[in-house]
Design a protein around this motif. Structure first.
Motif, PDB file in Angstrom:
ATOM      1  N   GLU A 205      21.199 -37.447 -71.350  1.00  0.00           N
ATOM      2  CA  GLU A 205      20.116 -37.448 -70.365  1.00  0.00           C
ATOM      3  C   GLU A 205      20.338 -36.356 -69.323  1.00  0.00           C
ATOM      4  O   GLU A 205      19.381 -35.717 -68.863  1.00  0.00           O
ATOM      5  CB  GLU A 205      20.007 -38.806 -69.676  1.00  0.00           C
ATOM      6  N   SER A 206      21.589 -36.114 -68.954  1.00  0.00           N
ATOM      7  CA  SER A 206      21.881 -35.023 -68.029  1.00  0.00           C
ATOM      8  C   SER A 206      21.543 -33.673 -68.654  1.00  0.00           C
ATOM      9  O   SER A 206      21.048 -32.769 -67.979  1.00  0.00           O
ATOM     10  CB  SER A 206      23.362 -35.056 -67.626  1.00  0.00           C
ATOM     11  N   VAL A 207      21.802 -33.533 -69.944  1.00  0.00           N
ATOM     12  CA  VAL A 207      21.460 -32.293 -70.640  1.00  0.00           C
ATOM     13  C   VAL A 207      19.951 -32.075 -70.582  1.00  0.00           C
ATOM     14  O   VAL A 207      19.469 -30.966 -70.315  1.00  0.00           O
ATOM     15  CB  VAL A 207      21.956 -32.337 -72.102  1.00  0.00           C
ATOM     16  N   GLU A 222      18.880 -17.925 -71.537  1.00  0.00           N
ATOM     17  CA  GLU A 222      20.162 -17.519 -70.957  1.00  0.00           C
ATOM     18  C   GLU A 222      21.008 -18.721 -70.532  1.00  0.00           C
ATOM     19  O   GLU A 222      22.204 -18.585 -70.271  1.00  0.00           O
ATOM     20  CB  GLU A 222      19.949 -16.578 -69.774  1.00  0.00           C
ATOM     21  N   LEU A 223      20.393 -19.902 -70.451  1.00  0.00           N
ATOM     22  CA  LEU A 223      21.128 -21.137 -70.194  1.00  0.00           C
ATOM     23  C   LEU A 223      21.248 -21.913 -71.500  1.00  0.00           C
ATOM     24  O   LEU A 223      20.257 -22.395 -72.049  1.00  0.00           O
ATOM     25  CB  LEU A 223      20.419 -21.982 -69.132  1.00  0.00           C
ATOM     26  N   LEU A 224      22.465 -22.032 -72.002  1.00  0.00           N
ATOM     27  CA  LEU A 224      22.761 -22.769 -73.223  1.00  0.00           C
ATOM     28  C   LEU A 224      23.253 -24.150 -72.834  1.00  0.00           C
ATOM     29  O   LEU A 224      24.191 -24.274 -72.050  1.00  0.00           O
ATOM     30  CB  LEU A 224      23.840 -22.040 -74.040  1.00  0.00           C
ATOM     31  N   LEU A 225      22.628 -25.189 -73.363  1.00  0.00           N
ATOM     32  CA  LEU A 225      22.963 -26.548 -72.983  1.00  0.00           C
ATOM     33  C   LEU A 225      23.325 -27.369 -74.208  1.00  0.00           C
ATOM     34  O   LEU A 225      22.758 -27.173 -75.285  1.00  0.00           O
ATOM     35  CB  LEU A 225      21.786 -27.209 -72.256  1.00  0.00           C
ATOM     36  N   GLY A 226      24.265 -28.298 -74.034  1.00  0.00           N
ATOM     37  CA  GLY A 226      24.635 -29.164 -75.141  1.00  0.00           C
ATOM     38  C   GLY A 226      25.434 -30.352 -74.686  1.00  0.00           C
ATOM     39  O   GLY A 226      26.015 -30.361 -73.592  1.00  0.00           O
TER      40      GLY A 226
END
Length: 313
Positions: A205-207, A222-226
Motif C-alpha cells: 500500500e505504501s508503494v 525516473e522513480l522506480l518503485l517496488g
C-alpha cells in the motif's frame, strides 16, 4: 453513516509506525494528537508527552474483518516493540478530508524545499514544492524525522551540485529510498537533482501511495518503485543494487537490523547514507551499527527528541 474510531496512545518512537499500520485500513486518513507545554503567553508551545494516533473506519459489513486485520498488523508490529491494545469508539459522521484541509498547511524545509498539500498552490515560487496528500500513508512532512531527513538530503545535493556544476548536467545520479512510505523522500531526491530513484517498501500500500504522490508531482519513470527491502535490492530484484546516496527513515531498531541484512552494501564507495526515525538516546546504537559495517559518522541534526544521522562509506 456511523464510524468506528480506533485509537492508540504511544510514545514518540512508535507514533509513525502505528499511524502507518492504521493508514492501510483508513482511507480517510489518520490523525495524531499530542499535549503542548507553554512557558508563557507569548510562547508558541512545545509538544510534549505521549501521542494519540486515531483512525476512522466506516461501519459496514466489512468492519469486523477490517478490525481483525488491524489487530493482526499491530500484533506483528508488537513483535518489534511493545504496542498497547487499541481502543474503539462509535462516533458520528463528518467530512474528514475537509478537516485535513483546514489543519494541514505548507511546511518550509531547509533553505529550498516546501512540503505542500496537494490542493494548494505554492506560496513561495523560489522554493522546490513537494506535493503530498496527507490522507495517504505516513510521511507527510509534518514529523521531525521526515523534516530532518529532508534537510540532510538538501545539504547532500547542495554539496554534490557545487562539485559538478562545471560538468555535464546529464551525469546519472541514483538514490535508494529504503522504506519509501508516502514517497516524499524519493520525490524530494528527484527534485533536488537525482536522475533515478529506487523506492522500496515492505508494504504494498505504501508503494501504491508513493506512485500516487509521484503522479501529483509529475514524477514518472525516473522513480522506480517496488515491494521489498534491503535483501531484495541486494538480490538484484530491482534495476540496481547500490547508489551514491541511500536514505532510510525507519525506526532505530529496524535500522540496526537492516545493517545486519546488508544496508551498508547499498552504498557505493565514497557514498553516503542518511538515517532518520531515531530518538536521541538511540543515536549512538545506530552509529555503532553503521561503524561496524565500515561507515564513518557524518553530520547529526536534531529536532526535539529526534535525530537524523549521515554516515559516509
Amino acid at each position: 453513516m456511523n464510524w468506528l474510531e480506533v485509537s492508540l496512545t504511544v510514545d514518540g518512537e512508535l507514533a509513525e509506525s502505528v499511524a502507518d499500520v492504521l493508514a492501510r485500513f483508513a482511507p480517510n486518513g489518520v490523525m495524531t494528537e499530542q499535549g503542548v507545554r507553554f512557558v508563557n503567553d507569548e510562547d508558541e508551545g512545545t509538544a510534549t508527552g505521549p501521542i494519540t494516533v486515531r483512525a476512522y473506519l466506516e461501519v459496514n459489513d466489512q468492519l469486523e474483518e477490517t478490525r481483525q486485520k488491524i489487530e493482526e498488523s499491530l500484533y506483528y508490529l508488537g513483535m518489534i516493540t511493545p504496542v498497547p491494545t487499541p481502543t474503539y469508539k462509535q462516533i458520528a459522521d463528518q467530512n474528514w478530508m475537509e478537516a485535513w484541509k483546514q489543519h494541514y498547511k505548507p511546511i518550509l524545509i531547509g533553505e529550498r524545499l516546501l512540503i505542500l498539500p496537494a490542493w494548494l498552490e505554492s506560496p513561495d515560487p523560489k522554493r522546490i514544492p513537494i506535493k503530498i496528500d496527507p490522507g495517504m500513508a505516513f510521511g507527510t512532512g509534518t514529523h521531525p524525522t521526515t523534516q530532518l531527513c529532508l534537510e540532510l538530503m538538501e545539504r547532500h545535493f547542495d554539496i554534490r551540485n557545487s562539485n559538478v556544476e562545471t560538468q555535464s548536467s546529464n551525469i546519472e545520479y541514483r538514490v535508494i529510498d529504503v522504506g519509501c512510505g508516502s514517497g516524499i523522500l524519493s520525490i524530494a531526491a528527484l527534485k533536488l537533482g537525482s536522475t533515478t530513484v529506487l523506492g522500496v517498501d515492505i508494504d504494498i500500500e505504501s508503494v501504491r501511495n508513493s506512485r500516487e504522490n509521484a503522479d501529483v508531482n509529475e514524477v514518472g519513470e525516473e522513480l522506480l518503485l517496488g515491494q521489498g527491502s534491503v535483501t531484495e535490492v541486494l538480490a538484484g530484484q530491482f534495476a540496481f543494487k547500490s547508489a551514491p546516496l541511500v536514505v532510510a527513515n525507519i525506526l532505530a531498531p529496524v535500522l540496526i537490523r537492516l545493517f545486519d541484512a546488508g544496508l551498508a552494501d547499498l552504498i557505493e564507495p565514497n557514498g553516503e547514507i542518511i538515517l532518520s526515525g531515531i530518538l536521541d538516546h538511540q543515536a549512538e546504537s545506530v552509529i555503532e551499527a553503521g561503524q561496524a559495517k565500515g561507515l564513518k559518522r557524518g553530520e547529526i541534526r536534531q529536532m526535539k527528541d529526534w535525530v537524523a544521522i549521515s554516515m559516509k562509506k
